[in-house]
Design a protein around this motif. Structure first.
Motif, PDB file in Angstrom:
ATOM      1  N   MET A 152       0.908  -1.114   0.151  1.00 35.35           N
ATOM      2  CA  MET A 152      -0.195  -0.212   0.036  1.00 35.35           C
ATOM      3  C   MET A 152       0.865   1.313   0.161  1.00 35.35           C
ATOM      4  N   GLY A 153       1.647   1.274   0.699  1.00 38.46           N
ATOM      5  CA  GLY A 153       2.869   2.055   0.828  1.00 38.46           C
ATOM      6  C   GLY A 153       3.521   2.540  -0.432  1.00 38.46           C
ATOM      7  N   ALA A 154       3.738   1.334  -0.997  1.00 40.27           N
ATOM      8  CA  ALA A 154       4.647   1.598  -2.413  1.00 40.27           C
ATOM      9  C   ALA A 154       3.572   2.217  -3.382  1.00 40.27           C
ATOM     10  N   ALA A 155       2.264   1.710  -3.467  1.00 41.71           N
ATOM     11  CA  ALA A 155       1.497   2.421  -4.305  1.00 41.71           C
ATOM     12  C   ALA A 155       1.014   3.790  -4.235  1.00 41.71           C
ATOM     13  N   VAL A 156       1.057   4.200  -2.788  1.00 39.98           N
ATOM     14  CA  VAL A 156       0.879   5.657  -2.733  1.00 39.98           C
ATOM     15  C   VAL A 156       2.018   6.375  -3.148  1.00 39.98           C
ATOM     16  N   LEU A 157       3.000   6.086  -2.763  1.00 40.28           N
ATOM     17  CA  LEU A 157       4.502   6.708  -3.335  1.00 40.28           C
ATOM     18  C   LEU A 157       4.414   6.973  -4.806  1.00 40.28           C
ATOM     19  N   ASP A 158       4.008   5.888  -5.574  1.00 34.00           N
ATOM     20  CA  ASP A 158       4.115   5.863  -7.121  1.00 34.00           C
ATOM     21  C   ASP A 158       2.949   6.995  -7.409  1.00 34.00           C
ATOM     22  N   ALA A 159       1.821   6.871  -6.822  1.00 36.09           N
ATOM     23  CA  ALA A 159       0.833   7.753  -7.299  1.00 36.09           C
ATOM     24  C   ALA A 159       1.375   9.112  -7.118  1.00 36.09           C
ATOM     25  N   ILE A 160       1.914   9.608  -5.595  1.00 36.28           N
ATOM     26  CA  ILE A 160       2.692  10.604  -5.462  1.00 36.28           C
ATOM     27  C   ILE A 160       3.706  11.255  -6.484  1.00 36.28           C
ATOM     28  N   SER A 161       4.486  10.299  -6.972  1.00 35.17           N
ATOM     29  CA  SER A 161       5.412  10.780  -7.973  1.00 35.17           C
ATOM     30  C   SER A 161       4.870  11.208  -9.348  1.00 35.17           C
TER      31      SER A 161
END
Length: 441
Positions: A152-161
């Motif tokens: 979940m954290g990785a998916a959120v970071l990917d969206a933020i990027s």
């Protein structure tokens, strides 16, 4: 539920800075680059687009963009979270759910028991269907899902990027001064100013302390032990909460016929269990599983952390709003910690965006007071309820045991009450923010 629409004018590589040319002005500064802070930025940017410049300030290496970084496996990071139906709607609206859906295990049923470990049969004291009515299709959908935190954290970071309006700053906030029209933040990378600062920096929030907001703290004298196992029998999406004298032992289903164990024990006993070798630790798990899922195999290491309830006296101060653990750290007995943070995010986003659209600045007191009215009662009641439930069930008092078994049995015979509990946990009752209905503000 609707996915976030594409905003071509806001997409592109997010900027990241390890040094600033002071002073730097933003519309909103979020202190804390964890899951709550990142989701807060996504929710705001999804609704405001290029109308607001947002900064996430965090001193750790985890604050850096890591979309290309290898995601930790469950073996390395066993932590998982319960995602309520309302929280799923928000993740869908900000464009994250599609990236984690295949790893999200729906919870079909929930079984509660306080049977003694020595008992050859684990009799559920209460069991109920964990489905709610979808507000759009009126179909029955899962009330909650279990999702690995790392994914979940990785998916959120990917969206933020991909959001150009969000700047990530690797820095530590050293001082905060409220000035006319905004806040001035001194960091070890320079000076930042903004009309609104959002504290998403955890239970030990430095921003909360800087605002002189006091907290009420209850130490449960327990520690949580988290690990992941596979098992020879299918879990069929059933989550089990076994109330034991030392604390609740939760078996949370994961995809791939695995389960995340979130296990509360008295602090001294938890230290003993965590110190065991794999054989000894496996034996302790087997005692608590009682063969209900067949043979179990350790799939991860184990992590542990102390448990306490902490509630801020206020969720706002001039030009400041608290979200997540900075406002309320709760016992994990009901698995609602992250869901409470997501409810904060949904409510604060709506208050800030509604205010900005009528010409108010992001930190205007009217919007902040509306946010506190919206979230304070739910946060306080949840914290007290979870702490009380833990105290009620984490003991072996015969009188209390009889009373709680009677209570669980009584509720078990009342389907309407059980459905109400499922709807409450799903975050779909009361004055529900738009994002928890899957709508951008």
């Amino acid at each position: 539920m609707t996915e976030a629409p594409d905003h071509p004018n806001t997409m592109g590589d997010a900027t990241e800075q390890s040094g600033l040319v002071p002073p730097k002005r933003f519309d909103i500064v979020i202190g804390g680059g964890g899951l709550a802070g990142n989701l807060m930025a996504l929710a705001l940017s999804g609704s405001l687009g290029t109308d607001a410049d947002i900064a996430i300030v965090d001193p750790t290496s985890g604050a850096q963009l890591s979309a290309k970084k290898r995601v930790p496996t469950l073996r390395e990071d066993p932590r998982c979270s319960s995602i309520a139906a309302g929280s799923k709607a928000l993740l869908d609206a900000v464009g994250v759910w599609s990236a984690i859906a295949q790893h999200a295990q729906p919870i079909s049923r929930i079984a509660l028991t306080d049977t003694a470990l020595e008992s050859p049969v684990r009799i559920p004291r209460m069991e109920y269907d964990n489905r709610v009515e979808d507000p759009f299709s009126e179909d029955l959908v899962p009330g909650s899902y279990i999702v690995p935190n790392a994914l979940m954290g990785a998916a959120v970071l990917d969206a933020i990027s991909q959001v150009r309006s969000v700047t990530r700053i690797v820095a530590r906030i050293q001082a905060v001064d409220v000035e006319t029209g905004g806040c001035r933040l001194e960091t070890d990378a320079g000076t930042i100013t903004a009309p609104l600062v959002i504290a998403a920096d955890g239970a030990r929030s430095s921003l909360r302390r800087a605002a002189n907001i006091r907290t009420v703290v209850r130490d449960h004298r327990q520690c949580a032990i988290v690990t992941v196992v596979s098992h020879s029998l299918p879990h069929e999406g059933v989550a089990v909460q076994h109330f034991l004298p030392g604390g609740p032992f939760a078996i949370l289903p994961l995809t791939g016929n695995k389960s995340c164990v979130t296990w509360s024990e008295r602090a001294r006993e938890a230290a003993r269990i965590v110190a065991l070798d794999d054989h000894g630790f496996h034996h302790e798990l087997e005692r608590r599983f009682g063969g209900q899922l067949g043979e179990i195999t350790l799939e991860s290491g184990r992590t542990t952390f102390p448990l306490r309830t902490q509630l801020a006296h206020e969720m706002i101060a001039p030009r400041l709003a608290l979200i997540g653990d900075a406002a309320h750290a709760v016992h994990p007995i009901a698995g609602q910690g992250l869901n409470l943070a997501i409810r904060d995010i949904a409510a604060l986003t709506e208050c800030v965006v509604d205010g900005m659209r009528v010409g108010l600045d992001p930190g205007d007191a009217t919007g902040l007071e509306r946010y506190q009215r919206w979230r304070r009662f739910d946060a306080a009641m949840s914290a007290m309820t979870f702490a009380g439930l833990n105290r009620l069930f984490s003991n072996d008092n015969g009188l209390l045991r009889s009373a709680r078994d009677f209570g669980l049995g009584f509720i078990d015979r009342m389907p309407g009450v059980k459905q109400r509990l499922v709807n409450e946990a799903a975050g779909l009752t009361g004055d529900v923010p738009k994002l928890l209905r899957g709508e951008l503000v």
